[in-house]
Write an enzyme that holds these catalytic residues in place. Sequence first.
Site, PDB file in Angstrom:
ATOM      1  N   VAL A 131       0.846  -1.193   0.128  1.00  0.00           N
ATOM      2  CA  VAL A 131       0.105  -0.059  -0.056  1.00  0.00           C
ATOM      3  C   VAL A 131       0.914   1.349  -0.029  1.00  0.00           C
ATOM      4  CG1 VAL A 131      -1.786   1.310   1.317  1.00  0.00           C
ATOM      5  CG2 VAL A 131      -1.638  -1.159   1.110  1.00  0.00           C
ATOM      6  N   VAL A 185     -11.503   0.096   6.718  1.00  0.00           N
ATOM      7  CA  VAL A 185     -12.823  -0.977   6.740  1.00  0.00           C
ATOM      8  C   VAL A 185     -13.020  -0.967   4.875  1.00  0.00           C
ATOM      9  CG1 VAL A 185     -15.056  -1.377   7.267  1.00  0.00           C
ATOM     10  CG2 VAL A 185     -13.740   0.014   8.615  1.00  0.00           C
ATOM     11  N   LYS A 207     -12.786  -4.228  12.376  1.00  0.00           N
ATOM     12  CA  LYS A 207     -13.742  -3.430  11.467  1.00  0.00           C
ATOM     13  C   LYS A 207     -14.765  -3.215  12.029  1.00  0.00           C
ATOM     14  CE  LYS A 207     -10.763  -4.869   7.696  1.00  0.00           C
ATOM     15  NZ  LYS A 207     -10.616  -5.872   6.605  1.00  0.00           N
TER      16      LYS A 207
END
Lengths: 437, 437
Positions: free
Chosen positions: A20, A136, A209
């Site tokens: 990421v 999330v 989450k």
Amino acid sequence: MTGVPAQRPIGVAVLGHGTVGAEVVRIIRDDALDLQARIGAPLEIRGVAVRTVSPERGVPVELLTTDAESLVTRDDVDIVVELIGGIELPRKLVRAALDAGKSVVTANKALLAANTGELAEAAEARNADLYFEAAVAGAIPVIRPLTQSLAGDRVDRVIGIVNGTTNFILSAMDETGADYAETLAEASRLGYAEADPTADVEGYDAASKAAILASIAFHTRVSASDVYREGITHITAADLTSARALNCTVKLLAICERVTGPDGRDRVSARVYPALVPREHPLASVSGAFNAVVVEAESSGRLMFYGQGAGGAPTASAVMGDVVMAARNRVQGGRGPRESKYAKLEIAPMSDIITRYYVNLQVADRAGVLSAVAAEFATRGVSISAVRQEGAGNGARLVVLTHQATDRALSDTVAALDKLESVTAVTSVLRLEGSAE
Amino acid sequence: MTGVPAQRPIGVAVLGHGTVGAEVVRIIRDDALDLQARIGAPLEIRGVAVRTVSPERGVPVELLTTDAESLVTRDDVDIVVELIGGIELPRKLVRAALDAGKSVVTANKALLAANTGELAEAAEARNADLYFEAAVAGAIPVIRPLTQSLAGDRVDRVIGIVNGTTNFILSAMDETGADYAETLAEASRLGYAEADPTADVEGYDAASKAAILASIAFHTRVSASDVYREGITHITAADLTSARALNCTVKLLAICERVTGPDGRDRVSARVYPALVPREHPLASVSGAFNAVVVEAESSGRLMFYGQGAGGAPTASAVMGDVVMAARNRVQGGRGPRESKYAKLEIAPMSDIITRYYVNLQVADRAGVLSAVAAEFATRGVSISAVRQEGAGNGARLVVLTHQATDRALSDTVAALDKLESVTAVTSVLRLEGSAE
């Protein structure tokens, strides 16, 4: 922005340079002009914190640093993007950044679910942004719709498939008929499961989450430890066969629900477990590594958000949305919505939650078994929706589907069944969600 | 908000008291405490502008006024909620409100698609918010995800079912086999179509929404007149039968796409027409009055947003989300994202757009017809994907499905087919969207 004087650049510190992080750095560098036009000022990377500085990362080596602590408080840093993973180290760095008045963007659900109060308060104290859309459901906008678009509505329920690894495994088990261990091995081989899959398959990731979603949906602080949690490691090929016979599939669900307590006041239930889901429910057709979140609110009715819940590029998309918004806030003054925790609802215990059960029993194949089994349900006020006998002799099995009852009554019933002489074993117990009755 | 002094109330003027307006007023009154906690200040209705003041509206009669013009500029009004419909009157009122520095929330897609530039500039000049989540796809958060969550990504395509009336009609035609007129009558009877359904069935409503979506997705001003538009009034039961035979259904789609112009630069295509959609495409299963929007962006991949696209309560949910955000901005200082039009992409003409065609021809049943028909396609470089003959004799029909080609080549081919001696009539021409080839 015609006529506005040129804005000073917005400095960004990126912590972590994995899948990421690398994608975030790439976007900031490759799409610089677009981002500048959207923000009203250029975005400049001040440094990328890594564990070891090595020249082959595709980032100018002078940007790399192992000193994350100094990076996050540098005067020319406005926004800190935390993509390290873990809890303690990122907590310390995010806290230091917020205390120094920096805005923070993070994809770290474990960090948020463990420390949401502390970090939100630190952001509040310095009037900084703390954004976490990527925490999330990856690229799927869920946090922003819940905090902003539904800010004038009353959310009743959020129910999601928010873990790609377990959804990949359960979808594959449903399609191939293979058992859990075999499918997990295949998922690892394909890169859908990590070397240590515990956080995913035991539901810890989904529980973090769920805590974040419940906090936002119900304006109440919910932490990971408030979330009831079961993983998928006990799901068998036989469960999926039984589910199919009931026109259902099995999904690991994160459920956040507004429920009424015994005092008549609203409470919050947050829970994660594998459940039977009817094939016609919109979540049943979410397969593979995809994520989806269904939100039910009083005025909006049922909404569904669907897309890629993980991966470098999709997660980077969500991170960059947050970075652009935080940067715009810096340029224009002001900030995004803060943590809303005014409702302070109590957490409902799992035993009070009303669900339906699917119970798979291995039984002696003789007269009176069904009656004995049915009596245990009846005694506890649990109404049976359907019973089916499968096989005969020593391999005889009873599959019982109940109507709605409290989890307490259902688990008491299962405990009693387990002690019945005519019941050889309670092979499997799963909840059924998303059905009408 | 501990320690913060009590905030002055945020005054709201509501223009219009139809289904949506009445629901907005109800929510502001019934959920006052929740809204106050979320905003940090109480929300107070200063007035509701109506055409005629009558006491039975369930609103204190002293709040009702027929003088909308004075209401929108009152000193104690911070936010104007425009729910009148039409274009000229709301334009005047919204403009007056923005010029007076009020923030405006509107659900009026026609107004926005006709005047987006003027109103955005008026908001800009006074640093006020102009929010319109409810203008596209009712309760479904689409505007906010596109402007904020995807602010760091590059959107390639937005494709949506954004008109509930036409989707109800096309879904019903697909399910029942009934023809258009009959189904429209049924839709009117059930309240899914208005007395004058022109704006819906001719695609004007969807075209306004396409203009709004394209503007936001591509950071370029796109107005309703830039949108290529066809309605559904010519769709026949036979089209749906043919679609079914191709494992497709027919949907009225709003498509906003980034395409490459002949100069190699990006252009925007915005178009609305009924198209064949493969059954496996996520939009094919969106039935009845539901709406769904699929967004494809470079990093995020494909996202889908699904829910109720119309109706008093769902639309009010979106309006109230905007009202709460605008009110928060007033309390906290600052404002939401402004119009982003920096990209200033050109609009691509429809003739340059690459699509696939489904063509239904009534033909003479004699040798050589197929070859003559095929030649017209080949001459214009249009490759045929499949041909099927249906019926025989005078009722013989050819159904041709093409591969991708420019709309120009396809429409030229159809014009040529229409002149062919062996072709009795070109019964139907529809585009095919959402397929792989």
